[in-house]
Write a protein that holds these residues in place. Structure first.
Motif, PDB file in Angstrom:
ATOM      1  N   GLY A 370       0.828  -1.193   0.000  1.00 22.74           N
ATOM      2  CA  GLY A 370       0.000   0.000   0.000  1.00 22.74           C
ATOM      3  C   GLY A 370       0.862   1.241   0.000  1.00 22.74           C
ATOM      4  N   GLU A 371       0.514   2.220  -0.802  1.00 22.12           N
ATOM      5  CA  GLU A 371       1.277   3.477  -0.914  1.00 22.12           C
ATOM      6  C   GLU A 371       2.731   3.225  -1.326  1.00 22.12           C
ATOM      7  OE1 GLU A 371       0.411   6.541   2.257  1.00 22.12           O
ATOM      8  OE2 GLU A 371      -0.297   4.752   3.292  1.00 22.12           O
ATOM      9  N   GLY A 372       2.982   2.102  -2.001  1.00 24.04           N
ATOM     10  CA  GLY A 372       4.342   1.780  -2.419  1.00 24.04           C
ATOM     11  C   GLY A 372       5.164   1.071  -1.366  1.00 24.04           C
ATOM     12  N   TYR A 373       4.568   0.787  -0.199  1.00 28.15           N
ATOM     13  CA  TYR A 373       5.295   0.145   0.896  1.00 28.15           C
ATOM     14  C   TYR A 373       4.689  -1.221   1.188  1.00 28.15           C
ATOM     15  CZ  TYR A 373       7.202   4.802   1.672  1.00 28.15           C
ATOM     16  OH  TYR A 373       7.831   6.014   1.510  1.00 28.15           O
ATOM     17  N   GLU A 374       5.529  -2.106   1.712  1.00 30.91           N
ATOM     18  CA  GLU A 374       5.088  -3.468   2.019  1.00 30.91           C
ATOM     19  C   GLU A 374       4.719  -3.587   3.497  1.00 30.91           C
ATOM     20  OE1 GLU A 374       6.530  -7.980   0.859  1.00 30.91           O
ATOM     21  OE2 GLU A 374       8.042  -6.436   1.240  1.00 30.91           O
ATOM     22  N   TYR A 375       3.610  -4.259   3.757  1.00 35.62           N
ATOM     23  CA  TYR A 375       3.108  -4.486   5.105  1.00 35.62           C
ATOM     24  C   TYR A 375       2.844  -5.965   5.307  1.00 35.62           C
ATOM     25  CZ  TYR A 375       2.419   0.557   5.360  1.00 35.62           C
ATOM     26  OH  TYR A 375       2.631   1.912   5.364  1.00 35.62           O
ATOM     27  N   PHE A 449      -0.359   4.049  -8.275  1.00 36.61           N
ATOM     28  CA  PHE A 449      -1.688   4.533  -7.926  1.00 36.61           C
ATOM     29  C   PHE A 449      -2.671   4.379  -9.092  1.00 36.61           C
ATOM     30  CE2 PHE A 449       0.371   6.241  -4.229  1.00 36.61           C
ATOM     31  CZ  PHE A 449      -0.634   6.341  -3.280  1.00 36.61           C
ATOM     32  N   ASP A 450      -2.153   4.267 -10.319  1.00 36.30           N
ATOM     33  CA  ASP A 450      -3.070   4.002 -11.438  1.00 36.30           C
ATOM     34  C   ASP A 450      -3.137   2.513 -11.768  1.00 36.30           C
ATOM     35  OD1 ASP A 450      -0.605   3.647 -12.526  1.00 36.30           O
ATOM     36  OD2 ASP A 450      -0.888   5.005 -14.223  1.00 36.30           O
ATOM     37  N   ARG A 451      -2.701   1.686 -10.787  1.00 38.81           N
ATOM     38  CA  ARG A 451      -2.898   0.235 -10.791  1.00 38.81           C
ATOM     39  C   ARG A 451      -2.003  -0.515 -11.767  1.00 38.81           C
ATOM     40  NH1 ARG A 451      -9.319  -0.820  -9.445  1.00 38.81           N
ATOM     41  NH2 ARG A 451      -9.512   0.901  -7.976  1.00 38.81           N
ATOM     42  N   PHE A 452      -0.808  -0.004 -12.030  1.00 43.47           N
ATOM     43  CA  PHE A 452       0.155  -0.805 -12.785  1.00 43.47           C
ATOM     44  C   PHE A 452       0.735  -1.834 -11.826  1.00 43.47           C
ATOM     45  CE2 PHE A 452       4.440  -1.871 -14.146  1.00 43.47           C
ATOM     46  CZ  PHE A 452       4.225  -2.194 -15.478  1.00 43.47           C
ATOM     47  N   ASP A 453       0.621  -3.119 -12.197  1.00 42.86           N
ATOM     48  CA  ASP A 453       1.083  -4.227 -11.371  1.00 42.86           C
ATOM     49  C   ASP A 453       2.484  -4.620 -11.780  1.00 42.86           C
ATOM     50  OD1 ASP A 453       1.611  -6.729 -10.203  1.00 42.86           O
ATOM     51  OD2 ASP A 453      -0.481  -7.352 -10.287  1.00 42.86           O
ATOM     52  N   PHE A 454       3.459  -4.387 -10.903  1.00 39.47           N
ATOM     53  CA  PHE A 454       4.844  -4.638 -11.255  1.00 39.47           C
ATOM     54  C   PHE A 454       5.108  -6.121 -11.463  1.00 39.47           C
ATOM     55  CE2 PHE A 454       5.203  -0.396  -9.701  1.00 39.47           C
ATOM     56  CZ  PHE A 454       6.300   0.119 -10.345  1.00 39.47           C
ATOM     57  N   ARG A 455       4.430  -6.997 -10.736  1.00 36.18           N
ATOM     58  CA  ARG A 455       4.689  -8.422 -10.892  1.00 36.18           C
ATOM     59  C   ARG A 455       4.102  -8.933 -12.200  1.00 36.18           C
ATOM     60  NH1 ARG A 455       3.138 -12.308  -6.012  1.00 36.18           N
ATOM     61  NH2 ARG A 455       4.713 -10.968  -5.078  1.00 36.18           N
ATOM     62  N   ALA A 456       2.898  -8.473 -12.513  1.00 35.31           N
ATOM     63  CA  ALA A 456       2.266  -8.933 -13.757  1.00 35.31           C
ATOM     64  C   ALA A 456       2.773  -8.168 -14.961  1.00 35.31           C
ATOM     65  CB  ALA A 456       0.759  -8.784 -13.661  1.00 35.31           C
ATOM     66  N   GLY A 457       3.372  -7.001 -14.758  1.00 39.03           N
ATOM     67  CA  GLY A 457       3.871  -6.206 -15.878  1.00 39.03           C
ATOM     68  C   GLY A 457       2.792  -5.469 -16.612  1.00 39.03           C
ATOM     69  N   ASN A 458       1.635  -5.247 -15.977  1.00 39.22           N
ATOM     70  CA  ASN A 458       0.564  -4.508 -16.628  1.00 39.22           C
ATOM     71  C   ASN A 458      -0.276  -3.766 -15.604  1.00 39.22           C
ATOM     72  OD1 ASN A 458      -1.394  -6.416 -15.566  1.00 39.22           O
ATOM     73  ND2 ASN A 458      -0.754  -7.816 -17.173  1.00 39.22           N
TER      74      ASN A 458
END
Length: 458
Positions: A370-375, A449-458
């Motif tokens: 969340g917010e670029g941070y891991e919890y 914040f615009d929902r780009f998923d780094f793991r999925a690449g989209n």
């Protein structure tokens, strides 16, 4: 005698000798050990010095008046943001709020009108209130910390008015008796120590005159023993351990009192003030909470310890001195608390398996972004919790409580984002796929914040 008590005794004896104090009485309270006491010196009168010797505690009295004020709030008799003039008929300054008076941020002058410390004649209630018209508000309300005995005296009058008695009567009935503080009194008993001013350039000790502070009593009148005050300090730090029934004050209200309202020095954040309590940070998430006291011939330091590895429950320390000129010795309660934890820490409780998380929550435990941070969300001690993945071990987690009428909605009850909602969103199979905490989106993978998923690449 153990090595630990030897060490504590030596700290007291060193302080007494180095600061040339006629009498020192110290006590340490903790839930897991018997009360430790140490006295050094003599009373300066015919009474022998011992653990039951009373000393004047000065402004430590303010912590009692603050607790009485919060009791009134909890019982619905006032609101902390009420102007004090709503409850007392005052000729001036009635617009100052209870909260500002408790935290010494009302801007009211330090003492009642007149030269109280020159004459040593304190006003009675009628004079105290009448002279308010001649007292100054020396700073705008809320501007900064400015200590005021006058402000605390007004709160003592307020408590008595709301409860239908005197401040002293209300204090005895609602705090001293319930907590068993039988050696704490408004006037000194027959075995009280004499207060002194020790000459700066010789070994002569001058007795100070006894004083009664009349209507200013709620700010500085009380006498007590180190044992009583160590128990009181433990209550301020850990009320649930000292008085589990919560009849004197709810633990949540003490949490409120301990929350810092202001620092006492804008450039050196070494101390703060809550609602009637002095806050002294010790580093590594350890806080000492309580108050110091000074009256002619006497000094006192009364503090409880919160937080930190090795700190036992209900830990409080009191150091009472029969000298008005030994201010360096007021560091002793902090030294004793630290030494006790360092050399005799609380026992380490073994971990034991507990009940599993409720079935609807098991699939959502683990890592979220969340917010670029891991919890990391987990289930411990019967509650849902969250920590930043990189948080240091001593940082408290966020703790959540479910809302009984809204499935998958939780309230943050402590830690990060306290008070905010956590909402779980599930897919058609009932799997939690998304969360919103304080309205921020949390997902299993790191997303922009615009929902780009780094793991999925989209």
């Amino acid at each position: 005698m153990s090595a630990v008590t030897d060490r504590l005794d030596r700290l007291v004896r060193q302080t007494q000798a180095h600061n040339r104090i006629p009498a020192v009485s110290a006590a340490l309270h903790r839930a897991d050990r018997p009360l430790w006491t140490c006295t050094v010196g003599g009373t300066g009168n015919d009474s022998p010095l011992g653990p039951r010797t009373q000393f004047r505690i000065g402004s430590v009295t303010k912590t009692f008046t603050a607790v009485l004020t919060l009791q009134c709030r909890d019982d619905g008799l006032l609101d902390l943001d009420d102007p004090v003039g709503r409850h007392l008929d005052l000729p001036a300054h009635g617009e100052l709020t209870v909260r500002r008076l408790l935290s010494h941020t009302a801007g009211l002058q330090r003492e009642p009108y007149g030269d109280v410390w020159d004459t040593l004649r304190a006003p009675d209630t009628e004079q105290l209130l009448a002279d308010l018209a001649r007292a100054e508000r020396v700073l705008p309300s809320g501007r900064r910390f400015h200590y005021s005995n006058l402000g605390m005296a007004l709160l003592g009058q307020l408590v008595g008015r709301l409860r239908g008695g005197t401040w002293a009567e209300v204090l005895s009935d609602r705090v001293l008796l319930p907590l068993g503080l039988t050696d704490t009194t408004v006037s000194p008993g027959p075995a009280a120590a004499t207060g002194f001013l020790v000459d700066a350039y010789s070994d002569e000790a001058h007795p100070e005159p006894p004083t009664d502070f009349g209507a200013v009593g709620p700010a500085a009148q009380l006498w007590s023993t180190a044992g009583d005050m160590a128990r009181w300090a433990a209550f301020l730090a850990d009320p649930a351990a000292v008085e589990p029934a919560g009849t004197v004050l709810a633990p949540a209200t003490l949490d409120e009192m301990r929350w810092p309202v202001t620092v006492t020095d804008e450039t050196l954040w070494a101390g703060g003030f809550g609602l009637g309590l002095i806050l002294v940070p010790q580093g590594d998430r350890v806080m000492h909470v309580g108050h110091d006291g000074a009256m002619p011939g006497f000094l006192a330091g009364v503090y409880g310890r919160r937080g930190g590895a090795g700190t036992p429950g209900a830990m409080g320390c009191a150091v009472l001195l029969s000298s008005g000129s030994a201010s360096e010795a007021l560091d002793l309660p902090h030294q004793l608390l630290a030494a006790a934890v360092e050399h005799d820490p609380a026992e380490i409780e073994p971990w034991r398996p507990g009940l599993p998380a409720p079935a609807p929550l098991r699939g959502m435990l683990g890592r979220w972004w969340g917010e670029g941070y891991e919890y990391v969300f987990s289930w411990h001690d019967g509650s849902l919790r969250a920590r930043g993945a990189g948080d240091p071990p001593g940082k408290p987690p966020a703790v959540f409580a479910p809302l009984p009428d809204q499935p998958d909605v939780f309230r943050t009850v402590s830690g990060r984002e306290v008070g905010e909602l956590l909402r779980l969103s599930r897919d058609e199979r009932g799997t939690v796929v998304r969360m919103h905490w304080a309205t921020y989106r949390f997902t299993r993978n790191q997303e922009t914040f615009d929902r780009f998923d780094f793991r999925a690449g989209n």
